[in-house]
Design an enzyme around this catalytic site. Structure first.
Site, mmCIF file in Angstrom:
data_model
loop_
_atom_site.group_PDB
_atom_site.id
_atom_site.type_symbol
_atom_site.label_atom_id
_atom_site.label_comp_id
_atom_site.label_asym_id
_atom_site.label_seq_id
_atom_site.Cartn_x
_atom_site.Cartn_y
_atom_site.Cartn_z
ATOM 1 N N GLU C 74 5.999 12.637 -1.206
ATOM 2 C CA GLU C 74 4.961 13.794 -0.385
ATOM 3 C C GLU C 74 5.865 14.907 0.020
ATOM 4 O O GLU C 74 5.392 15.523 1.020
ATOM 5 C CB GLU C 74 4.327 12.743 0.585
ATOM 6 C CG GLU C 74 3.263 11.962 0.198
ATOM 7 C CD GLU C 74 2.620 11.007 1.041
ATOM 8 O OE1 GLU C 74 3.325 10.333 1.899
ATOM 9 O OE2 GLU C 74 1.340 11.088 0.952
ATOM 10 N N HIS C 93 5.182 12.591 8.708
ATOM 11 C CA HIS C 93 4.342 11.968 8.058
ATOM 12 C C HIS C 93 4.028 10.565 8.374
ATOM 13 O O HIS C 93 4.983 9.711 7.895
ATOM 14 C CB HIS C 93 3.862 12.284 6.685
ATOM 15 C CG HIS C 93 2.667 11.641 6.037
ATOM 16 N ND1 HIS C 93 1.378 11.474 6.512
ATOM 17 C CD2 HIS C 93 2.756 10.677 4.959
ATOM 18 C CE1 HIS C 93 0.847 10.682 5.886
ATOM 19 N NE2 HIS C 93 1.537 10.211 4.901
ATOM 20 N N HIS C 95 1.309 6.809 8.696
ATOM 21 C CA HIS C 95 0.013 6.202 8.710
ATOM 22 C C HIS C 95 -0.289 5.491 9.998
ATOM 23 O O HIS C 95 -0.535 4.244 10.019
ATOM 24 C CB HIS C 95 -0.058 5.178 7.531
ATOM 25 C CG HIS C 95 0.069 5.657 6.216
ATOM 26 N ND1 HIS C 95 -0.249 4.978 5.004
ATOM 27 C CD2 HIS C 95 0.320 6.964 5.801
ATOM 28 C CE1 HIS C 95 0.025 5.865 3.824
ATOM 29 N NE2 HIS C 95 0.324 7.304 4.460
ATOM 30 N N TYR C 120 -2.231 17.083 26.879
ATOM 31 C CA TYR C 120 -0.954 17.073 26.160
ATOM 32 C C TYR C 120 -1.129 17.652 24.747
ATOM 33 O O TYR C 120 0.075 17.973 24.291
ATOM 34 C CB TYR C 120 -0.121 15.583 26.498
ATOM 35 C CG TYR C 120 -0.265 15.772 27.873
ATOM 36 C CD1 TYR C 120 0.753 16.455 28.687
ATOM 37 C CD2 TYR C 120 -1.069 14.979 28.782
ATOM 38 C CE1 TYR C 120 0.937 16.407 30.049
ATOM 39 C CE2 TYR C 120 -1.053 14.928 30.092
ATOM 40 C CZ TYR C 120 -0.043 15.809 30.841
ATOM 41 O OH TYR C 120 -0.012 15.769 32.201
ATOM 42 N N HIS C 160 -6.245 9.167 5.081
ATOM 43 C CA HIS C 160 -4.862 8.932 4.738
ATOM 44 C C HIS C 160 -3.826 8.963 5.980
ATOM 45 O O HIS C 160 -3.193 7.678 6.324
ATOM 46 C CB HIS C 160 -4.676 10.417 3.564
ATOM 47 C CG HIS C 160 -3.097 10.507 3.391
ATOM 48 N ND1 HIS C 160 -2.718 11.156 2.352
ATOM 49 C CD2 HIS C 160 -1.877 9.725 3.729
ATOM 50 C CE1 HIS C 160 -1.492 11.112 2.127
ATOM 51 N NE2 HIS C 160 -1.022 10.211 2.905
#
Lengths: 212, 212, 212, 212
Positions: C74, C93, C95, C120, C160
């Site tokens: 990625e 990144h 999940h 925020y 994703h």
């Protein structure tokens, strides 16, 4: 039966693990272990994440403080189990989220308060009793626990939280963790038409694992 | 009253524990301790998981920076408690999930914003106040907190999060943890017809534990 | 700009913290830091809880592997941010549960995909973009991220998970944590008629904190 | 193939990580690794948070105990995978919250029991099988797992929990973590009209990642 030093070591290790995994917060929990000379118990207003072995309360067999800080006010609740269950050597009380949440719900059967979605609570603790609400420190609460403790090593106190007794420290702690998991399942599965174990399943488990 | 070195040590230990157990994320929390020479407070934009004792902000009794990094912009909120509660020595502000979530809900009683399913929040902090939303750093927010701080050691700021004051570091932290647990119960029990403590139960607790 | 050794050290510390607090599981996350000689990035199929500094992928400024294991597939997504945001030095990144859950919901405004219950997220990342689903590794996904990256340091990829870019490692990580908290609030508050910040509140925040 | 010492080290590291992140509680989990001389497996009634390398059960290739404590009674379930999947070297069984919760729900397709909101479960484990409830220790449960294990490295046992097999320790553990995340998403997204991956999306993933 553990000696005081071994009991302290075990209590410290399990209490820290329980705290770090989020099973209790702040200063809401207490735990005792029966020793060859009395008990070791967490002090009043102590936090499972910051215990000091030298300050754990050491009691003699009459419950007098021998060393350490003033013991948890909830030793009365622990004593209810030790009096009714002479083979047990450990009592643990938490305000774990899901057992505490369940303690606030209306209850259809106070002799079997937690639904059985999996076999493990039945295997470890059997049916869980629910006792009514009394203010913290009220002797009526210790009396209510005493009433059910002979038949129930696992008890939920309404609007308060769970308390579990065990023959060993491990069976007490693992029983408590199973109780919390079972209550968590009860909440996650509410409204989803989940499959409970049948009465036959439960009877079968009791027959197979009764002497365990 | 703690000296600066002891205050730093205590702040570091509790902040790390709070962070590792998921009670606050990123750089959203701040904590101060009143010392014999002023205050120790977490620096602006610091993360409870990665504090450095040498960079904690040390302030004198007028609030001037003596050493360390620039203090949290929210010291104004802490000051509101210290001004109104001269015996208090610790203030903690988190964006813990459930107190923050509750801060976004419509509120029927801004002088008692969190439902009492168990006795512990009443015993530790009493009724929780809710103050309206203002942008971060707006002095009107500090004013709103100042208005309620004398009567409420525990306050929730709307669409923002909880802030708690205590006589000791421990009473402050344990009070905050009880507040978060109480808000968590409020969410878990929504829609389940759970049993709140009665007004008599609460009055009884206040009578028994008022001087605690 | 960090050198390779400092970048490795920072990446290891934040990745381990992210993993231990449950923000990502298994081998699903990746993180890169821009250095004075290229990038450091987590290897393909590596787990944030078990990284080895010597096996982190070190890339030159053309993206060629200089040392360490094969880089995350990625990196293409990370590159989309670095190309569009030349001042940024870190991309992360995950999940994480709630941002990933939100990525599966129907979305009314793909240029502002996360509701603003607190200030925020607006202050740290501004409005979050949502890009459509493409299979992992599909260059069309990197293209879709590239399209929005100039205006959005925070992006959610449908079905994703989230990806965030920042000028510093800290601003990237803290931005991601705020994004996850905001998505968590979105789920906890669904169906509870919670109060969003108003358009005026948001405009006010943008005016006050735009240059931050 | 790992030797016994390396297998013990790996098992200890992953088990502790799994426990500390709340993926299993008490003594409910078990894990085995195939070695050049047989297997290493967690002992019966052991807790992932308190394992002792010297007490891990070491078995020969016939399953006889060579050293350490009595092995987990659920080795039978592990054996079902090893017999059907000769290239696999690791089996992990947890009572992780969400996979266990899902195991109690009515199931429309026992050959594909977990909804695909993201691609990762398909990529790591393919479709998950669900086998019916049998009491713990019942050989009929091992038989049921054996029936599906050739086609399914990931299986959920009804009213019990998940079990996963992998070619390496890492692929087994990461597969399990993805399974738990997928079940968590299934619960978080219930009732929110979330977008599942399409059949075409899934077919595309299988084509691209089949040999991985």
């Amino acid at each position: 039966m553990l000696d005081t030093a071994s009991a302290k070591q075990k209590l410290m290790a399990f209490a820290e693990s329980i705290f770090n995994r989020g099973l209790t917060a702040g200063a809401s929990a207490n735990m005792s272990i029966k020793t060859d000379t009395g008990w070791v118990i967490t002090p009043t207003n102590s936090c499972f994440g910051f215990l000091d072995a030298d300050r754990l309360s050491v009691l003699d067999q009459q419950g007098n403080l021998i060393s350490g800080d003033k013991p948890s006010k909830e030793f009365l609740l622990h004593k209810a189990f030790y009096d009714q269950r002479p083979d047990d050597t450990c009592v643990l009380h938490l305000h774990s989220t899901y057992a505490t949440a369940l303690s606030c719900l209306p209850c259809a059967n106070t002799s079997d308060a937690v639904p059985s979605y999996t076999p493990y609570l039945t295997m470890r603790l059997g049916a869980i009793a629910l006792v009514p609400y009394f203010a913290p420190g009220d002797v009526a609460l210790a009396d209510a626990v005493y009433e059910v403790a002979a038949n129930h090593p696992g008890v939920i106190m309404a609007n308060h939280g769970p308390i579990v007794s065990g023959k060993t420290v491990e069976s007490c702690v693992f029983g408590m963790e199973e109780l919390e998991e079972s209550c968590k399942l009860a909440f996650k599965l509410k409204g989803h038409q989940a499959n409970l174990l049948s009465k036959d399943n439960i009877a079968d488990l009791k027959a197979k694992f009764a002497n365990k």
